[in-house]
Design a protein around this motif. Sequence first.
Motif: not given
Length: 218
Positions: A73-80
Amino acid sequence: MIITIDGPAAAGKGTISSYLSAKYKLAYFDTGMVYRAVGLQMVLTGTDLQNQEAAVAIARNLTFPQMMELSVHPDFRSDIGSNAASVVSAYPEVRSALLMMQQNFALNPVFADGSPASGAVYDGRDTGTVICPHANLKLFITATTEVRAMRRYKEFLQKGIITSYDKVLQDMIARDERDSKRSTAPLKPAEDAVIIDTSELDINAVIATIIPLVEAKL
Ligand code: DC
């Protein structure tokens, strides 16, 4: 052979772990993934991150395949994802729910394709202190907050993620604070860990420091 590599975010643990696992044919367990998986599931289901009960329920049901699915998922490693992981990882019951899954990997280490390995490299915060206290070699990799924030900022730019150095630095300070001040398994070196500060070292110099330590244990 079990090697644990702990330390704060963006200190170089991931690069070192990947290198060592490839060179010595060891499986690699990035333990931050378990907390990222729980945190991201909270975010995706619109659950308040302060809802400890919900986080514990998600952690108790987490499986390896589910974690691998969430990891793309794109947010797995994002700041979120990073922030959510840091919040849920401070809950003691979340940590205990995920303990066995992490410890069991050392009993039956496997490569990404499922084939068996003769040992594992663990990357995380408490892998030398709590997960694998009997590891053959324990490393604690660190660097100044500013150096780590700059590394992370450059990684984000390379991935096309728009942010500012100041935001990355503030997030890093907040995460470090949460990771090192929590009551259960706070970030700290194991008593028998070798501490390596990578602030002024490039990756080649870090690897050159570590290889003799591994070879001495083979
Ligand atoms: O290594 P990472 O950035 O993917 O870790 C994400 C969060 O998970 C981090 O803020 C702290 C937590 N974590 C932890 O508490 N214990 C670990 N062994 C690994 C990660």
